[in-house]
Motif scaffolding. Structure first.
Motif, PDB file in Angstrom:
ATOM      1  N   MET A  18       0.865  -1.195   0.047  1.00 12.17           N
ATOM      2  CA  MET A  18      -0.140   0.215  -0.076  1.00 12.17           C
ATOM      3  C   MET A  18       0.913   1.342   0.121  1.00 12.17           C
ATOM      4  SD  MET A  18      -3.155   1.092   0.031  1.00 12.17           S
ATOM      5  CE  MET A  18      -4.264   2.288   0.401  1.00 12.17           C
ATOM      6  N   SER A  19       1.955   1.209   0.808  1.00 12.52           N
ATOM      7  CA  SER A  19       2.910   2.540   0.662  1.00 12.52           C
ATOM      8  C   SER A  19       3.629   2.764  -0.380  1.00 12.52           C
ATOM      9  CB  SER A  19       3.697   2.401   1.864  1.00 12.52           C
ATOM     10  OG  SER A  19       4.486   1.021   1.883  1.00 12.52           O
ATOM     11  N   VAL A  20       3.740   1.536  -1.183  1.00 12.59           N
ATOM     12  CA  VAL A  20       4.418   1.856  -2.562  1.00 12.59           C
ATOM     13  C   VAL A  20       3.359   2.324  -3.482  1.00 12.59           C
ATOM     14  CG1 VAL A  20       5.479   0.534  -4.462  1.00 12.59           C
ATOM     15  CG2 VAL A  20       5.915  -0.277  -2.089  1.00 12.59           C
ATOM     16  N   PHE A  21       2.106   2.123  -3.498  1.00 16.62           N
ATOM     17  CA  PHE A  21       1.183   2.560  -4.175  1.00 16.62           C
ATOM     18  C   PHE A  21       1.030   4.094  -3.898  1.00 16.62           C
ATOM     19  CE2 PHE A  21      -3.110   3.827  -4.770  1.00 16.62           C
ATOM     20  CZ  PHE A  21      -3.351   3.842  -5.798  1.00 16.62           C
ATOM     21  N   ILE A  22       1.056   4.493  -2.937  1.00 19.39           N
ATOM     22  CA  ILE A  22       0.923   6.009  -2.235  1.00 19.39           C
ATOM     23  C   ILE A  22       2.034   6.649  -2.882  1.00 19.39           C
ATOM     24  CG2 ILE A  22       0.808   7.661  -0.352  1.00 19.39           C
ATOM     25  CD1 ILE A  22      -1.009   5.340   0.916  1.00 19.39           C
ATOM     26  N   LEU A  23       3.200   6.145  -2.550  1.00 21.29           N
ATOM     27  CA  LEU A  23       4.554   6.667  -2.898  1.00 21.29           C
ATOM     28  C   LEU A  23       4.570   6.841  -4.505  1.00 21.29           C
ATOM     29  CD1 LEU A  23       7.136   7.911  -1.817  1.00 21.29           C
ATOM     30  CD2 LEU A  23       8.099   5.506  -2.460  1.00 21.29           C
ATOM     31  N   ARG A  24       4.161   5.904  -5.268  1.00 22.90           N
ATOM     32  CA  ARG A  24       4.221   6.048  -6.781  1.00 22.90           C
ATOM     33  C   ARG A  24       3.172   7.008  -6.983  1.00 22.90           C
ATOM     34  NH1 ARG A  24       2.774   0.773  -8.332  1.00 22.90           N
ATOM     35  NH2 ARG A  24       0.621   1.496  -9.080  1.00 22.90           N
ATOM     36  N   ARG A  25       2.019   7.228  -6.497  1.00 24.16           N
ATOM     37  CA  ARG A  25       1.015   8.171  -6.756  1.00 24.16           C
ATOM     38  C   ARG A  25       1.450   9.725  -6.404  1.00 24.16           C
ATOM     39  NH1 ARG A  25      -3.240   7.044 -10.076  1.00 24.16           N
ATOM     40  NH2 ARG A  25      -4.071   5.028  -9.735  1.00 24.16           N
ATOM     41  N   LEU A  26       2.180   9.775  -5.270  1.00 25.27           N
ATOM     42  CA  LEU A  26       2.659  11.166  -4.994  1.00 25.27           C
ATOM     43  C   LEU A  26       3.793  11.575  -6.070  1.00 25.27           C
ATOM     44  CD1 LEU A  26       2.986  10.942  -1.198  1.00 25.27           C
ATOM     45  CD2 LEU A  26       1.475  12.273  -2.488  1.00 25.27           C
ATOM     46  N   LEU A  27       4.559  10.504  -6.597  1.00 25.09           N
ATOM     47  CA  LEU A  27       5.835  10.871  -7.504  1.00 25.09           C
ATOM     48  C   LEU A  27       4.811  11.238  -8.887  1.00 25.09           C
ATOM     49  CD1 LEU A  27       8.755  10.895  -7.906  1.00 25.09           C
ATOM     50  CD2 LEU A  27       8.476   8.498  -8.631  1.00 25.09           C
ATOM     51  N   GLU A  28       4.011  10.417  -9.322  1.00 24.53           N
ATOM     52  CA  GLU A  28       3.306  10.919 -10.283  1.00 24.53           C
ATOM     53  C   GLU A  28       2.537  12.268 -10.425  1.00 24.53           C
ATOM     54  OE1 GLU A  28       0.581   7.508 -10.871  1.00 24.53           O
ATOM     55  OE2 GLU A  28       1.994   6.286 -11.745  1.00 24.53           O
ATOM     56  N   SER A  29       2.203  12.642  -9.273  1.00 27.40           N
ATOM     57  CA  SER A  29       1.295  13.841  -9.140  1.00 27.40           C
ATOM     58  C   SER A  29       2.473  14.826  -9.316  1.00 27.40           C
ATOM     59  CB  SER A  29       0.875  14.020  -7.768  1.00 27.40           C
ATOM     60  OG  SER A  29      -0.229  12.958  -7.469  1.00 27.40           O
ATOM     61  N   GLY A  30       3.496  14.720  -8.831  1.00 24.58           N
ATOM     62  CA  GLY A  30       4.704  15.809  -8.820  1.00 24.58           C
ATOM     63  C   GLY A  30       5.143  15.979 -10.162  1.00 24.58           C
ATOM     64  N   PHE A  31       5.177  14.842 -10.873  1.00 25.46           N
ATOM     65  CA  PHE A  31       5.611  15.051 -12.347  1.00 25.46           C
ATOM     66  C   PHE A  31       4.508  15.615 -13.299  1.00 25.46           C
ATOM     67  CE2 PHE A  31       8.306  11.125 -11.980  1.00 25.46           C
ATOM     68  CZ  PHE A  31       9.441  11.719 -12.221  1.00 25.46           C
ATOM     69  N   VAL A  32       3.080  15.505 -12.752  1.00 20.89           N
ATOM     70  CA  VAL A  32       2.184  16.032 -13.415  1.00 20.89           C
ATOM     71  C   VAL A  32       2.040  17.672 -13.081  1.00 20.89           C
ATOM     72  CG1 VAL A  32      -0.333  16.402 -13.425  1.00 20.89           C
ATOM     73  CG2 VAL A  32       0.560  14.061 -13.588  1.00 20.89           C
ATOM     74  N   LEU A  33       2.267  17.947 -11.585  1.00 20.70           N
ATOM     75  CA  LEU A  33       2.517  19.341 -11.396  1.00 20.70           C
ATOM     76  C   LEU A  33       3.593  20.156 -12.379  1.00 20.70           C
ATOM     77  CD1 LEU A  33       1.853  19.352  -7.667  1.00 20.70           C
ATOM     78  CD2 LEU A  33       0.340  20.215  -9.135  1.00 20.70           C
ATOM     79  N   VAL A  34       4.713  19.420 -12.307  1.00 15.23           N
ATOM     80  CA  VAL A  34       5.786  19.974 -13.145  1.00 15.23           C
ATOM     81  C   VAL A  34       5.594  20.333 -14.648  1.00 15.23           C
ATOM     82  CG1 VAL A  34       8.308  19.640 -13.672  1.00 15.23           C
ATOM     83  CG2 VAL A  34       7.457  19.295 -11.650  1.00 15.23           C
ATOM     84  N   ALA A  35       4.778  19.348 -15.066  1.00 17.54           N
ATOM     85  CA  ALA A  35       4.469  19.305 -16.625  1.00 17.54           C
ATOM     86  C   ALA A  35       3.411  20.516 -16.558  1.00 17.54           C
ATOM     87  CB  ALA A  35       3.931  17.945 -17.013  1.00 17.54           C
ATOM     88  N   MET A  36       2.414  20.516 -15.966  1.00 18.40           N
ATOM     89  CA  MET A  36       1.437  21.595 -16.247  1.00 18.40           C
ATOM     90  C   MET A  36       2.092  22.721 -16.032  1.00 18.40           C
ATOM     91  SD  MET A  36      -1.036  20.079 -17.243  1.00 18.40           S
ATOM     92  CE  MET A  36      -2.138  21.429 -17.262  1.00 18.40           C
ATOM     93  N   SER A  37       2.974  23.189 -14.769  1.00 16.09           N
ATOM     94  CA  SER A  37       3.431  24.342 -14.652  1.00 16.09           C
ATOM     95  C   SER A  37       4.437  24.689 -15.741  1.00 16.09           C
ATOM     96  CB  SER A  37       4.183  24.433 -13.315  1.00 16.09           C
ATOM     97  OG  SER A  37       5.361  23.648 -13.724  1.00 16.09           O
ATOM     98  N   LEU A  38       5.114  23.988 -16.758  1.00 17.57           N
ATOM     99  CA  LEU A  38       5.806  24.282 -17.725  1.00 17.57           C
ATOM    100  C   LEU A  38       4.848  24.778 -18.886  1.00 17.57           C
ATOM    101  CD1 LEU A  38       8.546  21.405 -17.523  1.00 17.57           C
ATOM    102  CD2 LEU A  38       8.880  23.867 -17.560  1.00 17.57           C
ATOM    103  N   LEU A  39       3.818  23.777 -18.972  1.00 15.89           N
ATOM    104  CA  LEU A  39       3.061  24.166 -20.199  1.00 15.89           C
ATOM    105  C   LEU A  39       2.250  25.477 -20.218  1.00 15.89           C
ATOM    106  CD1 LEU A  39       0.958  20.612 -20.591  1.00 15.89           C
ATOM    107  CD2 LEU A  39       2.643  21.718 -22.413  1.00 15.89           C
ATOM    108  N   VAL A  40       1.788  25.819 -18.927  1.00 18.15           N
ATOM    109  CA  VAL A  40       1.271  26.824 -18.623  1.00 18.15           C
ATOM    110  C   VAL A  40       1.994  28.121 -18.972  1.00 18.15           C
ATOM    111  CG1 VAL A  40      -0.162  28.535 -16.985  1.00 18.15           C
ATOM    112  CG2 VAL A  40      -0.908  26.096 -17.234  1.00 18.15           C
TER     113      VAL A  40
END
Length: 118
Positions: free
Chosen positions: A1-23
């Motif tokens: 379960m902790s691996v799942f949460i960690l992976r989701r947090l990492l993916e969320s970080g990538f999404v935030l960086v990508a969206m900030s770059l795009l905008v």
């Protein structure tokens, strides 16, 4: 379960960086914000002063680094259009946004669910 949460947090970080770059870079591609919001009577010296005031005379990568640093500290900058802090503008419109989102969810549940079951 902790691996799942960690992976989701990492993916969320990538999404935030990508969206900030795009905008951020999307805004610089559509045109010069100073030319869009400056008065027509504004001469070259006036435009240069506005660029310097908002830090738009710096290289784009440096503007992005300042933007990210300020955003992480809670400073979203100043609205070009309203001349107010951007966070203040966002929070001022939050009640109307929440009202629209609530109405949309209620409408989809009250109308969409029965239609989907029918």
């Amino acid at each position: 379960m902790s691996v799942f949460i960690l992976r989701r947090l990492l993916e969320s970080g990538f999404v935030l960086v990508a969206m900030s770059l795009l905008v951020f870079f999307g805004v610089t591609v559509i045109g010069d914000p100073v030319r869009i919001f400056a008065a027509q009577e504004c001469d070259q010296r006036c435009v240069a002063a506005i660029r310097e005031q908002f830090g738009l005379d710096r290289p784009v990568w440096e503007q992005y680094a300042v933007f990210v640093g300020n955003a992480l500290s809670g400073n979203l900058g100043k609205s070009f259009q309203f001349g107010l802090p951007a966070l203040e503008v966002i929070l001022g419109r939050a009640p109307a946004t929440l009202e629209l989102a609530t109405a949309a969810v209620l409408l989809s549940v009250l109308v969409g669910v029965p239609l989907g079951m029918w």
